[in-house]
Design a protein around this motif. Sequence first.
Motif, PDB file in Angstrom:
ATOM      1  N   ILE B 150       0.971  -1.285  -0.213  1.00 45.47           N
ATOM      2  CA  ILE B 150      -0.100  -0.095  -0.082  1.00 45.47           C
ATOM      3  C   ILE B 150       0.847   1.338   0.019  1.00 45.47           C
ATOM      4  CG2 ILE B 150      -1.732   1.365   1.441  1.00 45.47           C
ATOM      5  CD1 ILE B 150      -2.873  -1.133   2.477  1.00 45.47           C
ATOM      6  N   SER B 151       0.885   2.061  -1.170  1.00 46.80           N
ATOM      7  CA  SER B 151       1.627   3.269  -1.122  1.00 46.80           C
ATOM      8  C   SER B 151       0.825   4.259  -1.631  1.00 46.80           C
ATOM      9  CB  SER B 151       2.847   2.975  -2.310  1.00 46.80           C
ATOM     10  OG  SER B 151       2.341   2.541  -3.441  1.00 46.80           O
ATOM     11  N   VAL B 152      -0.314   4.373  -1.074  1.00 47.81           N
ATOM     12  CA  VAL B 152      -1.283   5.530  -1.421  1.00 47.81           C
ATOM     13  C   VAL B 152      -1.081   6.602  -0.189  1.00 47.81           C
ATOM     14  CG1 VAL B 152      -3.109   3.974  -2.215  1.00 47.81           C
ATOM     15  CG2 VAL B 152      -3.299   4.553   0.388  1.00 47.81           C
ATOM     16  N   PRO B 153      -1.762   7.844  -0.617  1.00 46.37           N
ATOM     17  CA  PRO B 153      -1.253   8.772   0.570  1.00 46.37           C
ATOM     18  C   PRO B 153      -1.887   8.528   1.794  1.00 46.37           C
ATOM     19  CG  PRO B 153      -1.990   9.814  -1.405  1.00 46.37           C
ATOM     20  CD  PRO B 153      -2.361   8.217  -1.596  1.00 46.37           C
ATOM     21  N   SER B 159      -9.070   1.637   3.901  1.00 43.10           N
ATOM     22  CA  SER B 159     -10.030   1.304   2.949  1.00 43.10           C
ATOM     23  C   SER B 159      -9.335   0.418   2.123  1.00 43.10           C
ATOM     24  CB  SER B 159     -10.810   2.324   2.303  1.00 43.10           C
ATOM     25  OG  SER B 159     -10.127   3.183   1.432  1.00 43.10           O
ATOM     26  N   ILE B 160      -8.180   0.704   1.541  1.00 47.70           N
ATOM     27  CA  ILE B 160      -7.290  -0.257   0.417  1.00 47.70           C
ATOM     28  C   ILE B 160      -6.986  -1.675   1.280  1.00 47.70           C
ATOM     29  CG2 ILE B 160      -5.287  -0.409  -0.906  1.00 47.70           C
ATOM     30  CD1 ILE B 160      -7.126   1.608  -2.022  1.00 47.70           C
ATOM     31  N   ALA B 161      -6.601  -1.293   2.304  1.00 47.73           N
ATOM     32  CA  ALA B 161      -6.300  -2.726   3.110  1.00 47.73           C
ATOM     33  C   ALA B 161      -7.645  -3.664   3.141  1.00 47.73           C
ATOM     34  CB  ALA B 161      -5.927  -2.422   4.466  1.00 47.73           C
ATOM     35  N   ASP B 162      -8.794  -2.861   3.549  1.00 42.56           N
ATOM     36  CA  ASP B 162      -9.924  -3.715   3.518  1.00 42.56           C
ATOM     37  C   ASP B 162     -10.325  -4.376   2.347  1.00 42.56           C
ATOM     38  OD1 ASP B 162     -10.076  -2.843   6.291  1.00 42.56           O
ATOM     39  OD2 ASP B 162     -11.571  -1.444   5.723  1.00 42.56           O
ATOM     40  N   LYS B 170      -2.940 -11.872   1.874  1.00 37.90           N
ATOM     41  CA  LYS B 170      -2.883 -12.404   3.452  1.00 37.90           C
ATOM     42  C   LYS B 170      -1.606 -11.644   3.970  1.00 37.90           C
ATOM     43  CE  LYS B 170      -4.155 -17.192   2.301  1.00 37.90           C
ATOM     44  NZ  LYS B 170      -3.878 -17.125   0.611  1.00 37.90           N
ATOM     45  N   GLY B 171      -0.734 -10.858   3.397  1.00 34.74           N
ATOM     46  CA  GLY B 171       0.273  -9.896   3.987  1.00 34.74           C
ATOM     47  C   GLY B 171       0.333  -8.827   3.138  1.00 34.74           C
ATOM     48  N   ILE B 172       0.475  -7.673   4.085  1.00 36.66           N
ATOM     49  CA  ILE B 172       0.690  -6.338   3.558  1.00 36.66           C
ATOM     50  C   ILE B 172       1.773  -5.536   4.129  1.00 36.66           C
ATOM     51  CG2 ILE B 172      -0.693  -3.912   3.596  1.00 36.66           C
ATOM     52  CD1 ILE B 172      -3.336  -5.461   4.003  1.00 36.66           C
ATOM     53  N   ILE B 180      -3.044   0.879  10.346  1.00 38.15           N
ATOM     54  CA  ILE B 180      -4.157   0.017   9.782  1.00 38.15           C
ATOM     55  C   ILE B 180      -4.537  -1.167  10.657  1.00 38.15           C
ATOM     56  CG2 ILE B 180      -3.979   0.891   7.268  1.00 38.15           C
ATOM     57  CD1 ILE B 180      -2.493  -1.719   6.694  1.00 38.15           C
ATOM     58  N   ARG B 181      -5.954  -1.195  10.764  1.00 42.25           N
ATOM     59  CA  ARG B 181      -6.526  -2.476  11.748  1.00 42.25           C
ATOM     60  C   ARG B 181      -6.973  -3.642  10.446  1.00 42.25           C
ATOM     61  NH1 ARG B 181      -8.796  -0.579  16.649  1.00 42.25           N
ATOM     62  NH2 ARG B 181      -8.223   1.580  16.844  1.00 42.25           N
TER      63      ARG B 181
END
Lengths: 207, 207
Positions: B150-153, B159-162, B170-172, B180-181
Amino acid sequence: MRYRKVPDETVRRLPLYLRGLRFFSEQSPDHVSSKILAEFLGINPWQVRKDLSYFGEMGTPGVGYKVKTLTNQNQRILRLDSVHNAVLVGVGNLGSAVLAYQGFRTYGIEIVVAYDSSPAKIGSKINGVEVKDISEMWQLNELDIDLGIISVPGGAAQSIADELISAGIKGILNLAPDYIRVPKKIKVISIDIAMDFARLPYYIPAS
Amino acid sequence: MRYRKVPDETVRRLPLYLRGLRFFSEQSPDHVSSKILAEFLGINPWQVRKDLSYFGEMGTPGVGYKVKTLTNQNQRILRLDSVHNAVLVGVGNLGSAVLAYQGFRTYGIEIVVAYDSSPAKIGSKINGVEVKDISEMWQLNELDIDLGIISVPGGAAQSIADELISAGIKGILNLAPDYIRVPKKIKVISIDIAMDFARLPYYIPAS
């Protein structure tokens, strides 16, 4: 006020606490418990209590820690209560991303000048920061800068580090995928995105 | 072969050992001592011996560790002995830097697709990777991808993670300055350059 020596692992988490504390101060509670702080930051409450014990101030049972006091102490321990000037070397994609990122300012760190070797970039301004010719890096000596960011391609980081150190830089954030050797009095923090990413599969169950 | 559970702090250093071992295998010695490996990586020899004890294989006193065997074991423990496909979301400066960086491939990680919301970027290719419309991220479900970057501002990461998780990631690797939760079974590794940089002044003597 002096604080006792804080272990590196705790120092690693201090900026995280600072971010959490700032979040809560915006939400405007006077106090925050170690449990809530831990939950927000995704770490263990006992770890939070242990880390914060280095601050000298204990939380009040059932009430928690004073958000404002804890924030100030955290900034003082990290020496972020005064402004630090920084130089960035290497204005490629990664360097440009760092220059465009406002996150440093919230910690009192100001990138005041950048260097690159590309004629297309020299003389331009990125996010208000002038890009100068890398052959003029010796001029850094005349500026009040103690932090350096290295964002050059792999293989070039050591010579840049040597130059920065001889120009008076005392701390280096190394974003290049190189291990760099420095004198003992110089502190280097290295981030290698690929190495962090390479840890992920370890935690992922085989499908 | 199964290995006993390795502590997170050791897992953090495994890719570092891997980089060191690859360096030495290029220099072509059969064996390397914990002392030489430690010096090359800038850590304590006792730490190296302790970390490597999780590999099952002990070094021979006076000779050291077999470079090739240790490399293979390291890759197997990290699950880097097979290829992992990854998706990148957010092709700004930082995302572009990540796409341009070849470092992931040396660890067997391949970024196979990228997403962005900007019409100027959708449809383009960066370093051979196609940039697709972020509104089509649900299609990830059909691809064999288990890692996400994830390389968003800041502010957009959750929301991207969701979305990534519901698409089977499975891995971020989270490069956005957000906490992020995620569900327990998902592993997140976060890199916040500003937070790492904010630790530097702590180590710098007042001038």
